[in-house]
Design a protein around this motif. Structure first.
Motif, mmCIF file in Angstrom:
data_model
loop_
_atom_site.group_PDB
_atom_site.id
_atom_site.type_symbol
_atom_site.label_atom_id
_atom_site.label_comp_id
_atom_site.label_asym_id
_atom_site.label_seq_id
_atom_site.Cartn_x
_atom_site.Cartn_y
_atom_site.Cartn_z
ATOM 1 N N ALA A 1 0.838 -1.206 0.000
ATOM 2 C CA ALA A 1 0.000 0.000 0.000
ATOM 3 C C ALA A 1 0.870 1.252 0.000
ATOM 4 O O ALA A 1 2.007 1.253 0.481
ATOM 5 C CB ALA A 1 -0.923 0.014 1.211
ATOM 6 N N ASP A 2 0.321 2.336 -0.547
ATOM 7 C CA ASP A 2 0.991 3.633 -0.534
ATOM 8 C C ASP A 2 0.553 4.499 0.637
ATOM 9 O O ASP A 2 1.271 5.419 1.030
ATOM 10 C CB ASP A 2 0.693 4.385 -1.835
ATOM 11 C CG ASP A 2 1.215 3.635 -3.050
ATOM 12 O OD1 ASP A 2 2.445 3.567 -3.203
ATOM 13 O OD2 ASP A 2 0.393 3.107 -3.814
ATOM 14 N N ALA A 3 -0.636 4.236 1.178
ATOM 15 C CA ALA A 3 -1.168 5.061 2.261
ATOM 16 C C ALA A 3 -2.252 4.297 2.994
ATOM 17 O O ALA A 3 -2.893 3.396 2.436
ATOM 18 C CB ALA A 3 -1.729 6.374 1.724
ATOM 19 N N VAL A 4 -2.457 4.680 4.258
ATOM 20 C CA VAL A 4 -3.586 4.171 5.032
ATOM 21 C C VAL A 4 -4.400 5.356 5.548
ATOM 22 O O VAL A 4 -3.863 6.448 5.769
ATOM 23 C CB VAL A 4 -3.145 3.288 6.218
ATOM 24 C CG1 VAL A 4 -2.423 2.051 5.708
ATOM 25 C CG2 VAL A 4 -2.268 4.061 7.194
ATOM 26 N N VAL A 5 -5.696 5.131 5.694
ATOM 27 C CA VAL A 5 -6.599 6.136 6.249
ATOM 28 C C VAL A 5 -7.354 5.495 7.402
ATOM 29 O O VAL A 5 -7.970 4.430 7.220
ATOM 30 C CB VAL A 5 -7.602 6.649 5.196
ATOM 31 C CG1 VAL A 5 -8.581 7.643 5.834
ATOM 32 C CG2 VAL A 5 -6.872 7.281 4.016
ATOM 33 N N PHE A 6 -7.326 6.133 8.567
ATOM 34 C CA PHE A 6 -8.114 5.627 9.692
ATOM 35 C C PHE A 6 -9.418 6.398 9.748
ATOM 36 O O PHE A 6 -9.457 7.577 10.101
ATOM 37 C CB PHE A 6 -7.366 5.770 11.020
ATOM 38 C CG PHE A 6 -8.108 5.123 12.167
ATOM 39 C CD1 PHE A 6 -8.007 3.762 12.377
ATOM 40 C CD2 PHE A 6 -8.916 5.871 13.013
ATOM 41 C CE1 PHE A 6 -8.707 3.144 13.414
ATOM 42 C CE2 PHE A 6 -9.617 5.262 14.051
ATOM 43 C CZ PHE A 6 -9.510 3.894 14.251
ATOM 44 N N ALA A 7 -10.503 5.708 9.372
ATOM 45 C CA ALA A 7 -11.833 6.317 9.404
ATOM 46 C C ALA A 7 -12.798 5.446 10.196
ATOM 47 O O ALA A 7 -14.010 5.526 10.017
ATOM 48 C CB ALA A 7 -12.350 6.520 7.985
ATOM 49 N N ALA A 8 -12.243 4.611 11.074
ATOM 50 C CA ALA A 8 -13.068 3.697 11.861
ATOM 51 C C ALA A 8 -13.581 4.388 13.115
ATOM 52 O O ALA A 8 -13.048 5.412 13.555
ATOM 53 C CB ALA A 8 -12.252 2.454 12.238
ATOM 54 N N GLY A 9 -14.609 3.793 13.708
ATOM 55 C CA GLY A 9 -15.144 4.305 14.961
ATOM 56 C C GLY A 9 -16.097 3.293 15.552
ATOM 57 O O GLY A 9 -16.705 2.498 14.833
ATOM 58 N N ALA A 10 -16.221 3.314 16.869
ATOM 59 C CA ALA A 10 -17.111 2.364 17.535
ATOM 60 C C ALA A 10 -18.573 2.635 17.191
ATOM 61 O O ALA A 10 -19.400 1.737 17.237
ATOM 62 C CB ALA A 10 -16.902 2.424 19.040
ATOM 63 N N GLY A 11 -18.884 3.889 16.843
ATOM 64 C CA GLY A 11 -20.218 4.205 16.368
ATOM 65 C C GLY A 11 -21.218 4.528 17.453
ATOM 66 O O GLY A 11 -20.974 4.292 18.644
ATOM 67 N N GLU B 1 3.856 0.641 10.080
ATOM 68 C CA GLU B 1 5.305 0.653 10.274
ATOM 69 C C GLU B 1 5.914 -0.681 9.871
ATOM 70 O O GLU B 1 6.965 -0.732 9.209
ATOM 71 C CB GLU B 1 5.625 0.975 11.734
ATOM 72 C CG GLU B 1 5.339 2.423 12.116
ATOM 73 C CD GLU B 1 5.622 2.732 13.574
ATOM 74 O OE1 GLU B 1 5.808 3.911 13.894
ATOM 75 O OE2 GLU B 1 5.642 1.781 14.392
ATOM 76 N N ARG B 2 5.275 -1.773 10.249
ATOM 77 C CA ARG B 2 5.816 -3.095 9.929
ATOM 78 C C ARG B 2 5.770 -3.370 8.424
ATOM 79 O O ARG B 2 6.646 -4.062 7.896
ATOM 80 C CB ARG B 2 5.043 -4.179 10.684
ATOM 81 C CG ARG B 2 5.188 -4.065 12.184
ATOM 82 C CD ARG B 2 4.454 -5.150 12.951
ATOM 83 N NE ARG B 2 4.429 -4.825 14.376
ATOM 84 C CZ ARG B 2 4.138 -5.693 15.337
ATOM 85 N NH1 ARG B 2 3.857 -6.942 15.031
ATOM 86 N NH2 ARG B 2 4.129 -5.311 16.595
ATOM 87 N N ALA B 3 4.743 -2.828 7.759
ATOM 88 C CA ALA B 3 4.589 -3.067 6.319
ATOM 89 C C ALA B 3 5.343 -2.053 5.470
ATOM 90 O O ALA B 3 5.366 -2.168 4.244
ATOM 91 C CB ALA B 3 3.101 -3.030 5.956
ATOM 92 N N GLY B 4 5.954 -1.058 6.114
ATOM 93 C CA GLY B 4 6.686 -0.042 5.365
ATOM 94 C C GLY B 4 5.795 0.960 4.664
ATOM 95 O O GLY B 4 6.181 1.543 3.646
#
Length: 218
Positions: A67-77, A101-104
């Protein structure tokens, strides 16, 4: 770009998935419930079932590979208690950073919350206070890492049509913003390396997104 979105079935995430897929990006959405897979496919994303509360960083790193990027858009709701605010809104964000970090994967965009810098201080509602504390802890964890991170803290979210016009600043004052415009801002952030290290609140306003970002990153 190949972009992995945690919380792939959320409203912002599905709008974001559609925007990214329409322009030709390779989009992966992480979902806890496999029954939501069809919704992600409809948005143009590849659904991958992964539980942010119970999965491991090594398992997630395998998913993030390439992957080139990650987006955190999660939530318990809505309707979730204080405990899940911590396990999802903080723990899930930290797990995603560990796995990145582990996946670079160096690029990380966080969808946080207006007022997260203050945490739950002065908030009487126990669950909302826990939510703000979780967001504060997640933001601080991300800021401590050697990743190319950006933290967006939107105000009250609406389902109104997006306008493409926003106000962005370290502190904007209270306000609301269509989810559509939050998604558009995330797309712009992913395209702009100058937003590395940016923390900004985000509400509806009068500036085009690109101009608002340019003024913050000059």
């Amino acid at each position: 770009m190949r972009i992995v979105i945690a919380g792939g079935h959320g409203k912002i995430a599905q709008i974001l998935e559609r925007h990214l897929a329409e322009r030709g990006d390779d989009v992966v959405g992480l979902i806890r419930n496999p029954d939501h897979a069809a919704d992600l496919r409809d948005a143009g994303a590849e659904p991958v079932t992964f539980d942010l509360e119970h999965g491991s960083a090594d398992e997630l790193a395998t998913i993030l590979s390439g992957a080139d990027a990650v987006v955190f858009a999660a939530g318990a709701g809505p309707g979730s208690g204080a405990a899940r605010k911590d396990t999802v809104d903080r723990g899930g964000a930290v797990l995603l950073a560990d796995a990145a970090e582990r996946a670079g994967v160096n690029r990380y965009v966080m969808v946080s919350s207006m007022g997260a810098a203050k945490g739950g201080a002065g908030i009487e509602d126990e669950v909302f206070a826990a939510y703000q504390e979780a967001k504060k802890a997640a933001d601080e964890d991300l800021m401590s890492r050697d990743l190319a991170w950006t933290i967006l803290r939107p105000g009250g979210l609406t389902d109104e049509p997006g306008t493409g016009l926003v106000t962005m600043a370290p502190e904007t004052g209270r306000g609301s913003i269509p989810r559509e415009d939050v998604a558009r801002t995330i797309v712009a952030v992913l395209d702009d390396p100058a937003t590395d290290g940016l923390v900004a609140e985000l509400i509806g306003g009068s500036q085009r997104i690109a101009i608002a970002l340019a003024e913050l990153t000059d």
